[in-house]
Design a protein around this motif. Structure first.
Motif, mmCIF file in Angstrom:
data_model
loop_
_atom_site.group_PDB
_atom_site.id
_atom_site.type_symbol
_atom_site.label_atom_id
_atom_site.label_comp_id
_atom_site.label_asym_id
_atom_site.label_seq_id
_atom_site.Cartn_x
_atom_site.Cartn_y
_atom_site.Cartn_z
ATOM 1 N N ALA A 307 2.031 -13.287 5.898
ATOM 2 C CA ALA A 307 2.243 -11.848 5.683
ATOM 3 C C ALA A 307 2.208 -11.493 4.207
ATOM 4 O O ALA A 307 1.662 -10.447 3.818
ATOM 5 N N ALA A 308 2.777 -12.352 3.357
ATOM 6 C CA ALA A 308 2.794 -12.082 1.920
ATOM 7 C C ALA A 308 1.393 -12.110 1.331
ATOM 8 O O ALA A 308 1.033 -11.284 0.483
ATOM 9 N N ILE A 309 0.586 -13.071 1.770
ATOM 10 C CA ILE A 309 -0.790 -13.160 1.268
ATOM 11 C C ILE A 309 -1.598 -11.962 1.759
ATOM 12 O O ILE A 309 -2.351 -11.341 1.007
ATOM 13 N N ALA A 310 -1.418 -11.606 3.031
ATOM 14 C CA ALA A 310 -2.138 -10.462 3.590
ATOM 15 C C ALA A 310 -1.764 -9.164 2.873
ATOM 16 O O ALA A 310 -2.608 -8.276 2.703
ATOM 17 N N ALA A 311 -0.497 -9.064 2.446
ATOM 18 C CA ALA A 311 -0.030 -7.852 1.769
ATOM 19 C C ALA A 311 -0.379 -7.835 0.289
ATOM 20 O O ALA A 311 -0.066 -6.861 -0.408
ATOM 21 N N GLY A 312 -0.985 -8.903 -0.211
ATOM 22 C CA GLY A 312 -1.357 -8.947 -1.615
ATOM 23 C C GLY A 312 -0.213 -9.229 -2.560
ATOM 24 O O GLY A 312 -0.270 -8.871 -3.737
ATOM 25 N N LEU A 313 0.841 -9.898 -2.071
ATOM 26 C CA LEU A 313 1.975 -10.230 -2.935
ATOM 27 C C LEU A 313 1.769 -11.560 -3.650
ATOM 28 O O LEU A 313 2.358 -11.789 -4.709
ATOM 29 N N ALA A 314 0.980 -12.444 -3.061
ATOM 30 C CA ALA A 314 0.712 -13.754 -3.655
ATOM 31 C C ALA A 314 -0.610 -14.275 -3.107
ATOM 32 O O ALA A 314 -1.058 -13.865 -2.036
ATOM 33 N N ASP A 315 -1.213 -15.176 -3.871
ATOM 34 C CA ASP A 315 -2.438 -15.834 -3.421
ATOM 35 C C ASP A 315 -2.141 -17.173 -2.764
ATOM 36 O O ASP A 315 -2.878 -17.613 -1.885
#
Length: 650
Positions: A307-315
């Motif tokens: 979810a974090a990667i999809a939301a652009g919070l981390a790579d």
């Protein structure tokens, strides 16, 4: 087949000149699988297993760039040429599974844990540090240049060993970040706090000059130091922006905490109670372009990483403790198989590090023992040698369930007898307190999953006699411990005496006004009582014996407890516990033996004065494991149950 719900996690990513096959990494963490500052076969086996398990990248532990930066006697020495061969072997093994291998280059500065005789500690300025009580001297300009050259030399060694990248540790108030702030930098030269990034900038320039673009180069930074005297989140983000814009970095890896303070130290390897949410809940939106962004601190659910990667919070997302518990977490997520959960206890991982012991895990006995033990499969295998045996396990606590699971995995037929209405033993009781709730619930859910998956029969509310055991080939006795009850307290007439276990079992049954907690100071039970009372809105008086509460638990659990009870509603009475004298409860000084009256108005005393085996040794049956053989910790219970089962099955 790739799990379609994890398509972002399992997509490749380019980091400078290298590409990782997926977005999950194992961040730098100390294993103590190091001898004479060099890699060992045990360290190789440890990381090989995580590469076999599918990690996209592995970051080797903090590796010193200079003799003054050797954090402990078991720190890798990146400045020594001899390290090249050892790391080359690890790289070959890791690469054979298409996992990329990075390393963290490190200098702790004034943060020093080394045992005696210690080298002098160095820092930007001569400012003592609170947590480890280190008193450094200020670096000279010549020494600063020598350390910068150490980073470049270590980076060159990593390139020679064939590693894919390096990470310069600039988080947790270690040396580079000690230059960031006047808390630790009072210099008046060009390295003063008015030029906070100069030292780090010169490190990165020296490293780039030595390795060029042949390997990835990045930096580890704090997202928030989580302490009143440390850098706040806005300040950390300002530094991160400056690093991103002005330094030659391919990636920035964010973490939390501050090694210089007790409050910030609680967030370096936080337990679930200290930090219910992971770092991903705090990550700002990633900027377009710029370096790759990584994040790690208490991420245990791969779907949270997705979810974090999809939301652009981390790579990329570090799931370090989750892969300590199950090195095959990534592979299992790909196939939809359930992985061994991290229960957040911190006992065998960071707890072992501060004890100078090889890394381990309560949930996976193969962790740190990869050269001698196979990874658990939790699928019944054909019974060895004598064939299938009928084994009785007495007690369904941590030791008993560890034995039952290993026996059933080895093809034995197992029946567990538990006198209570639920499995878990003392861990179930501890789960009534907030610091252990996550640990208990996660452990319990995993055990029931294993009971359903393996030939384990559990009989609750059941006791068993010698005649009943006659049908079994072997017996393992794991009937645990009970609280130590000093008979002298039975005659106390000035207050009501309440056993801590009774209180934790049913806190609502006790009127909570005017209570004093008397804690012998060995394990967490007394502190658990404090937290339960505070959570119910009561004020608390807390007396503990010895020099420190809960001396038998690791730093990070201690820090968390003490941070949470350091409130106005809790009056702490140190070096003191309740004693019984002539039929009255009194306070007795642990060191002075001085006797005084209980605080005015005290009507109830909760006693947490240790444990004893639940069954006398003469009454035990078969092989004793865990607390019935002598009360200790979660770790010994799980390990002894596992070892006893392996001995019966092999």
């Amino acid at each position: 087949m790739i799990n379609s719900s994890l398509q972002n996690v399992f997509s490749p990513l380019r980091i400078g000149p290298t590409e990782v096959k997926n977005r999950i990494f194992s961040s730098a963490h100390q294993t103590s699988l190091v001898r004479e500052h060099q890699p060992t076969p045990e360290l190789l086996a440890y990381h090989r297993e995580r590469a076999r398990g599918g990690a996209g990248a592995i970051f080797l532990e903090a590796t010193a760039v200079h003799p003054s930066g050797l954090l402990t006697p078991k720190t890798l020495a990146g400045y020594e040429p001899a390290i090249v061969d050892g790391l080359s072997e690890i790289r070959t093994e890791v690469h054979s599974h298409s996992t990329r291998l990075f390393v963290q280059l490190f200098h702790g500065g004034r943060e020093q844990i080394a045992s005696a005789p210690k080298a002098p500690a160095v820092a930007p300025s001569a400012v003592p540090t609170t947590r480890f009580h280190v008193e450094p001297r200020a670096l000279t300009r010549a020494e600063i240049q020598e350390i910068i050259e150490g980073y470049a030399t270590a980076a060159e060694h990593m390139m020679m060993a064939g590693l894919d990248g390096i990470e310069v540790s600039s988080s947790h108030a270690y040396l580079p970040s000690q230059f960031f702030t006047r808390r630790s930098n009072f210099r008046t030269d060009e390295y003063g706090a008015e030029h906070p990034l100069r030292f780090l900038n010169e490190i990165m320039d020296a490293v780039r000059e030595r390795v060029g673009d042949k390997i990835a180069v990045g930096c580890r930074l704090a997202l928030d130091e989580m302490s009143q005297s440390g850098l706040s989140e806005p300040e950390c983000l300002d530094f991160a922006s400056a690093v991103s814009e002005s330094l030659p970095v391919d990636f920035i890896s964010f973490t939390l905490g501050d090694s210089a303070t007790f409050s910030g130290g609680a967030f370096i390897a936080p337990r679930p109670r200290t930090m219910p949410e992971s770092i991903l809940a705090r990550m700002p939106q990633k900027r377009e372009g710029g370096p790759v962004i990584m994040a790690t601190t208490r991420v245990t659910d791969i779907h949270e990483a997705e979810a974090a990667i999809a939301a652009g919070l981390a790579d990329m997302v570090g799931m370090t403790r989750a892969q300590i518990a199950d090195p095959h977490l990534v592979r299992k997520a790909q196939s939809g198989e359930r992985s061994i959960p991290c229960i957040g206890c911190n006992v065998g991982c960071i707890g072992h590090y501060h004890a100078g012991l090889p890394i381990a895990c309560v949930m996976n006995q193969a962790t740190g023992r990869e050269t001698s033990l196979p990874q658990p499969t939790f699928r019944p295998s054909p019974a060895a040698h004598g064939g299938k045996r009928q084994v009785a396990v007495l007690g369904a606590g941590v030791a008993g369930m560890a034995a039952a699971v290993e026996l059933a995995s080895a093809g034995q037929q197992v029946t567990v007898f538990e006198k209570e209405s639920e499995i878990g033993g003392q861990l179930r009781l501890a789960g009534n307190a907030p610091d252990h709730q996550f640990t208990w619930e996660t452990w319990r859910d995993w055990q029931y999953h294993l009971i359903e998956s393996l030939p384990i029969k559990v009989q609750l509310e059941s006791t068993i006699g010698e005649r009943d055991l006659a049908e079994f080939d072997d017996v393992i006795d794991a009937r645990g411990a009970k609280p130590y009850r000093d008979e002298r307290f039975g005659g106390v007439n000035n207050v009501e005496i309440i056993d801590a276990w009774d209180f934790l079992q049913n806190p609502e049954h006790y009127a909570a006004d005017n209570i004093l907690i008397s804690d012998w100071g060995g394990e967490p039970t007394g502190l658990d009582c404090v937290e339960v009372l505070l959570g119910r809105g009561h004020t608390v008086r807390y007396a503990f014996g010895g020099a420190m509460p809960a001396t038998n638990i690791h730093y990070y659990q201690q820090f968390g407890y003490l941070k949470r009870i350091d409130v106005a509603e809790c009056e702490v009475i140190p070096f003191t516990q309740v004693d019984a004298v002539d039929g009255s409860a009194v306070l007795r000084g642990s060191f002075s033996d001085r006797v005084s009256d209980l605080p005015a108005g005290t009507t109830k005393v909760i006693i947490a004065h240790g444990r004893v085996p639940a069954i006398d040794a003469a009454q035990t049956v078969g092989e004793r494991v865990g607390d019935v053989d002598g009360p200790r910790t979660l770790e010994e219970a799980a390990l002894e149950g596992y070892r006893a089962a392996r001995a019966l099955s092999n």
